[in-house]
Design a protein around this motif. Structure first.
Motif, PDB file in Angstrom:
ATOM      1  N   ASN A 126      49.932 105.370  79.612  1.00 27.09           N
ATOM      2  CA  ASN A 126      48.791 105.893  79.937  1.00 27.09           C
ATOM      3  C   ASN A 126      48.872 107.020  80.654  1.00 27.09           C
ATOM      4  O   ASN A 126      48.489 108.165  80.514  1.00 27.09           O
ATOM      5  CB  ASN A 126      47.839 104.821  80.624  1.00 27.09           C
ATOM      6  N   LYS A 129      49.748 109.290  78.478  1.00 20.83           N
ATOM      7  CA  LYS A 129      48.859 109.997  77.272  1.00 20.83           C
ATOM      8  C   LYS A 129      47.287 111.042  77.633  1.00 20.83           C
ATOM      9  O   LYS A 129      47.490 111.881  77.981  1.00 20.83           O
ATOM     10  CB  LYS A 129      47.608 108.503  76.737  1.00 20.83           C
ATOM     11  N   SER A 130      47.401 110.636  79.614  1.00 27.11           N
ATOM     12  CA  SER A 130      46.967 111.574  79.975  1.00 27.11           C
ATOM     13  C   SER A 130      47.116 112.774  80.010  1.00 27.11           C
ATOM     14  O   SER A 130      46.500 113.613  79.937  1.00 27.11           O
ATOM     15  CB  SER A 130      46.433 110.875  81.553  1.00 27.11           C
ATOM     16  N   VAL A 133      46.522 114.456  77.123  1.00 21.74           N
ATOM     17  CA  VAL A 133      45.427 114.518  76.707  1.00 21.74           C
ATOM     18  C   VAL A 133      44.693 115.680  77.495  1.00 21.74           C
ATOM     19  O   VAL A 133      43.791 116.425  76.905  1.00 21.74           O
ATOM     20  CB  VAL A 133      43.659 113.113  77.443  1.00 21.74           C
TER      21      VAL A 133
END
Lengths: 168, 180
Positions: A126, A129-130, A133
């Motif tokens: 995550n 992923k962050s 992003v």
């Protein structure tokens, strides 16, 4: 030759006197000490008999005790065997319990480790992923700032104005 | 908004309505407030206790000499006399709200990334007036960080049609996707 024969000859008088002396001495002794010695001997015989009887009695008692002790020892041996058998059984039960507990603990530790691993993995994914992003949006903002010209801005504003009229 | 400011604003507004000078009073008061907002040292001087009230009145009299509304001048003097000058900004905000409400107007602010052409401004104003059923007093601001589109603030309402907001929404959605 006669001199030597005189040295080893028998003097009957002396012999008689000696016998008489002996008899007198014997009688005196008998008179004064016979009964006492006899009593002493009887008493001694009785004592010995009593001692022997007591010894016999003690021997019997000892035998009895020996039998009792042998019985007790036999009982103790039996009890010892029972205790050892029970201890063995108990030991086996405890062994089983300890092994089961150890297995359970090991499973719990394993499960916890797996959960933590899974959590850390998810967290790391995550985070990645962050970051992706963030970077994507950062890049998008840069591109929009460079690529969008005044006309396109006005088109977007016009679109917004139309939507302001539509929405309540 | 404090009760004191509300009472003074109400009194000034009632006077303006009574004398039918709401627009004039509003315009003059706005000029006064703009002056104090830009000249902060003047505002500090008016609030300093080392300067007496008559000196402050004299200073204000010279600044607002001429065509300024007499009722407004008197009102400011009353604030000085009552030692309420510190409430001036709050009183103005309350007074402005009452004036806008009286004129069935609402203040709106539009933020865009590029300057808003008059044609688009007029269009937006019409749309907003239709939507809120009030006349719109539109303020314009430019903020390039919104990237594109526009944001409109009307009272406590926000209409956000900016690219930045859309990107933020996209970011939230993407962050909400849980990886297995």
């Amino acid at each position: 030759m006669f001199e030597y024969a005189g040295l080893v000859g028998i003097d009957f008088k002396l012999l008689l006197a000696t016998i008489i002396n002996f008899i007198i001495f014997f009688l005196i002794l008998r008179h004064f000490f016979y009964q006492k010695v006899k009593d002493m001997i009887v008493k001694r015989q009785e004592d010995i008999a009593a001692d022997i009887a007591e010894a016999e009695h003690k021997k019997i008692a000892a035998k009895t005790l020996e039998s009792e002790y042998e019985a007790k020892i036999a009982g103790i041996h039996e009890e010892e065997k029972t205790i050892i058998r029970e201890a063995n059984l108990e030991g086996q039960e405890q062994r089983k319990e300890i092994i089961a507990q150890a297995r359970e603990d090991a499973k719990k530790i394993m499960d916890k480790a797996m959960r933590e691993l899974s959590f850390e993995k998810k967290k790391a994914m995550n985070e990645v992923k962050s970051n992706i992003v963030e970077l994507s949006l950062f890049a998008t903002e840069k591109i929009i700032k460079k690529a969008v010209d005044k006309e396109q801005h006005e088109v977007m504003i016009l679109d917004f104005i139309d939507k302001v009229g539509e929405a309540k | 908004m404090s009760l004191v400011a509300n009472r003074y604003a109400q009194a000034l507004f009632d006077t303006a309505v009574d004398k039918k000078i709401v627009d004039g009073m509003y315009d003059d008061f706005t000029v006064v407030i703009d002056l104090f907002k830009t000249e902060t040292s003047l505002m500090n001087l008016m609030l300093t206790p080392s300067m007496n009230t008559s000196e402050k009145k004299g200073l204000l009299g010279r600044i607002f000499e001429g065509s300024f509304n007499q009722y407004l001048k008197n009102f400011v003097n009353i604030l000085l006399n009552k030692n309420r000058f510190g409430y001036l900004m709050e009183i103005y905000d309350d007074f402005r709200e009452q004036c806008l409400d009286y004129k069935n107007m609402v203040e709106a602010t539009v933020i865009t990334a590029v300057p808003l052409r008059e044609e688009l401004e007029a269009k937006l104003k019409i749309k907003l007036e239709k939507r809120f059923n009030k006349k719109i007093m539109l303020n314009k601001k430019i903020d390039q960080s919104i990237l594109g589109g526009a944001i409109v603030y009307v009272g406590e309402q926000i209409i956000d049609g900016s690219i930045k907001a859309q990107l933020n929404q996209m970011k939230t959605q993407m962050n909400n996707i849980r990886l297995q």
